[in-house]
Write a protein that holds these residues in place. Structure first.
Motif, PDB file in Angstrom:
ATOM      1  N   VAL A 319       0.932  -1.150  -0.015  1.00  0.00           N
ATOM      2  CA  VAL A 319       0.020   0.025   0.059  1.00  0.00           C
ATOM      3  C   VAL A 319       0.833   1.414   0.162  1.00  0.00           C
ATOM      4  O   VAL A 319       0.684   2.159  -0.770  1.00  0.00           O
ATOM      5  N   LEU A 320       1.846   1.201   0.828  1.00  0.00           N
ATOM      6  CA  LEU A 320       2.762   2.454   1.065  1.00  0.00           C
ATOM      7  C   LEU A 320       3.422   2.663  -0.320  1.00  0.00           C
ATOM      8  O   LEU A 320       3.960   3.784  -0.902  1.00  0.00           O
ATOM      9  N   PHE A 325       3.511   7.717   1.365  1.00  0.00           N
ATOM     10  CA  PHE A 325       3.418   7.906   2.959  1.00  0.00           C
ATOM     11  C   PHE A 325       2.222   8.827   3.049  1.00  0.00           C
ATOM     12  O   PHE A 325       1.603   9.077   3.973  1.00  0.00           O
ATOM     13  N   ARG A 326       2.506  10.284   2.265  1.00  0.00           N
ATOM     14  CA  ARG A 326       1.610  11.310   2.759  1.00  0.00           C
ATOM     15  C   ARG A 326       0.067  10.913   2.487  1.00  0.00           C
ATOM     16  O   ARG A 326      -0.770  11.233   3.321  1.00  0.00           O
ATOM     17  N   PHE A 446      -0.692  17.709  10.212  1.00  0.00           N
ATOM     18  CA  PHE A 446       0.668  17.422  10.530  1.00  0.00           C
ATOM     19  C   PHE A 446       0.854  16.442   9.483  1.00  0.00           C
ATOM     20  O   PHE A 446       2.010  16.513   8.432  1.00  0.00           O
ATOM     21  N   ALA A 447      -0.066  15.739   8.867  1.00  0.00           N
ATOM     22  CA  ALA A 447       0.181  14.894   7.494  1.00  0.00           C
ATOM     23  C   ALA A 447      -0.012  15.881   6.389  1.00  0.00           C
ATOM     24  O   ALA A 447       0.694  15.349   5.480  1.00  0.00           O
ATOM     25  N   LEU A 448      -0.898  16.632   6.303  1.00  0.00           N
ATOM     26  CA  LEU A 448      -1.079  17.303   5.055  1.00  0.00           C
ATOM     27  C   LEU A 448       0.020  18.046   4.837  1.00  0.00           C
ATOM     28  O   LEU A 448       0.322  18.576   3.530  1.00  0.00           O
ATOM     29  N   LYS A 449       1.090  18.429   5.888  1.00  0.00           N
ATOM     30  CA  LYS A 449       2.156  19.346   5.743  1.00  0.00           C
ATOM     31  C   LYS A 449       3.481  18.422   5.128  1.00  0.00           C
ATOM     32  O   LYS A 449       4.302  18.990   4.616  1.00  0.00           O
ATOM     33  N   LEU A 450       3.181  17.132   5.034  1.00  0.00           N
ATOM     34  CA  LEU A 450       4.276  16.353   4.334  1.00  0.00           C
ATOM     35  C   LEU A 450       4.505  16.517   2.903  1.00  0.00           C
ATOM     36  O   LEU A 450       3.484  16.846   2.220  1.00  0.00           O
ATOM     37  N   ALA A 451       5.646  16.668   2.588  1.00  0.00           N
ATOM     38  CA  ALA A 451       5.709  16.744   1.028  1.00  0.00           C
ATOM     39  C   ALA A 451       5.249  15.427   0.330  1.00  0.00           C
ATOM     40  O   ALA A 451       5.177  14.458   0.763  1.00  0.00           O
ATOM     41  N   PRO A 452       4.857  15.609  -0.777  1.00  0.00           N
ATOM     42  CA  PRO A 452       4.166  14.355  -1.531  1.00  0.00           C
ATOM     43  C   PRO A 452       5.247  13.368  -1.598  1.00  0.00           C
ATOM     44  O   PRO A 452       4.692  12.240  -1.576  1.00  0.00           O
ATOM     45  N   ASP A 453       6.244  13.601  -1.561  1.00  0.00           N
ATOM     46  CA  ASP A 453       7.404  12.483  -1.948  1.00  0.00           C
ATOM     47  C   ASP A 453       8.029  12.293  -0.716  1.00  0.00           C
ATOM     48  O   ASP A 453       9.328  11.526  -0.596  1.00  0.00           O
TER      49      ASP A 453
END
Length: 463
Positions: A319-320, A325-326, A446-453
């Motif tokens: 799945v990951l 991850f994002r 906090f999850a939304l702030k992660l970079a797409p990669d």
């Protein structure tokens, strides 16, 4: 025929890991029966759960230093002995104060057992065999939460809750014997000085703050004492923050929080774990006090979450790799919040099969989230930072789960008082589940702030 060390060492450490994981789940199932015999409110028994978790948070950061200083085998065997003695003291406790103290003492052993055991595996296993060795280690970590609830419920229903602690004795004796015979007494020739000031500040801060919060509501101590503990703990933790940024080798290096993926694990992950940490406390109370089930029936239901967690472990990597991850953390956070809030809709007339399915689904969601959170913490970490990151994330994890038990208990107590019920009934639970669902949802930014990669290399999504 000689047994391969790649198999034997993880198996020995697995004895300790199985014992620790099972212990934390069997006690949750037995809380109502324990409260009845000790003459306490079931909500007050949250102190028995939080005291153990706080002890883990306090002593895990020094476990690596202890192993380097005194030898891994020496510390590992001593930790098992302390855990066994703590279990015996829990089993003979006759007051809440005695039980809380015994659980804290037991946590000292738990804090040293598993981290030191993992350290032995990492230092004695080649990189080519490391994945295989760690796979042996994870089996008991998954089996403990599955076996624990029904076993604890069976013992409490048909024997006595005190035996849930005494079953640790033969496992501990076996672990000490095997460690004495097969584990090397590894130690470091270059042991860094222990940050004693940092340890005192962090230990005081974590212990006092969590005890003050958990005892709020006049459990074990008077209200003013709880307030003093909260203030003292908060000041000690603030002092530790000041100290950590000025110490060249702090006990827990807070400067690492500048790394975005690690920051997501510590802050966003802690909010998620606060919500999830309340479930092992609330669900057995709901099934036993709200629905009138026996501890054994309650344990059979709650182990469904762990069964779901075991299943999803087999597909998390796929799945990951497919979604990253994002995306997994963002959508899984929302699903996790909804699944927890949905527990508030359960009642005594809900078919057990529907309850099982909901718990199974929730276990799958939370397992996916925990695996993703644990992995993303190391996405931007080099080899020299591994030890410090492990200490930081372990402390954050134990404190957030302990805080979850506290928040869940306070929410249930508040709901009970507001609705004016003399005893805890099923309708007291839905506000608590709704609140912890909202806490889980608050980790979404906090999850939304992660970079797409973010974590692309870990997920196998290069290019």
């Amino acid at each position: 025929m000689a047994i391969s060390r790649v198999f034997l060492t993880p198996l020995i450490v697995a004895c300790a890991l199985f014992m620790e994981n099972m212990d934390s789940t069997v006690i949750a199932t037995s809380l109502p029966a324990m409260a009845l015999e000790l003459g306490e409110s079931p909500i007050a028994l949250k102190l028995a759960m939080t005291s153990y978790l706080v002890s883990l948070a306090v002593f895990i950061p020094i476990s690596g230093w202890m192993a380097d200083r005194f030898g891994a085998r020496t510390v590992f065997r001593s930790a098992i002995a302390v855990f066994m003695l703590g279990s015996i003291l829990c089993g003979v406790s006759h007051t809440l104060a005695e039980l809380v103290a015994a659980r804290f003492f037991q946590g000292i052993g738990g804090a040293m057992m598993v981290p030191v055991g993992r350290l032995v595996i990492l230092r004695t296993t080649s990189k080519a065999e490391l994945v295989l060795a760690l796979s042996y280690l994870t089996i008991p970590a998954l089996l403990g939460p599955v076996i624990g609830p029904p076993l604890g419920g069976f013992i409490t229903t048909y024997f006595h809750w005190r035996w849930i602690f005494f079953i640790n004795i033969p496992i501990s004796i076996l672990g000490i014997y095997l460690a004495s015979r097969f584990i090397e007494n590894l130690r470091s020739d270059d042991v860094v000085p222990l940050d004693l000031i940092g340890f005192v500040l962090s230990a005081t801060g974590c212990s006092a703050l969590m005890f003050g919060l958990a005892s709020a509501g006049r459990h074990l101590v008077a209200g003013p004492i709880s307030l003093i503990c909260i203030v003292t703990g908060a000041l000690a933790l603030l002092a530790y923050v000041w100290h950590a940024y000025r110490c060249p080798q702090p006990l827990i290096d807070l400067r690492l929080l500048r790394i975005p993926t690690l920051r997501m694990n510590v802050f966003g992950g802690s909010l998620f774990r606060i919500g999830v940490g309340a479930l092992p406390f609330l669900l057995p109370l709901l099934f036993q006090l709200g629905f009138g089930l026996t501890p054994f029936q309650s344990g059979l239901l709650t182990c469904a979450s762990a069964a779901g967690a075991m299943f999803v472990k087999t597909i998390t990597t796929v799945v990951l790799k497919r979604y990253g991850f994002r995306n997994v953390l963002v959508y899984n956070t929302m699903l996790g919040a909804m699944s927890i809030a949905a527990y508030g809709a359960l009642n005594a007339d809900t078919p057990h099969m529907l309850t099982l399915c909901l718990l199974l689904l929730g276990g799958c969601i939370r397992s996916m989230q925990f695996t993703s959170l644990n992995a993303i913490a190391y996405a931007e970490i080099d080899q020299q930072q591994m030890s410090q990151v492990t200490s930081l994330t372990s402390v954050a994890q134990q404190l957030s789960i302990g805080l979850g038990v506290t928040v869940g208990g306070l929410a249930l107590q508040g709901s009970n008082l507001l609705q004016g019920h003399a005893a805890i009934v099923s309708t007291d639970f839905w506000p608590a589940f709704l609140l912890i669902g909202l806490i889980v949802l608050s980790s979404l930014p906090f999850a939304l702030k992660l970079a797409p990669d973010a974590g692309a290399e870990l997920a196998g999504r290069r290019g």
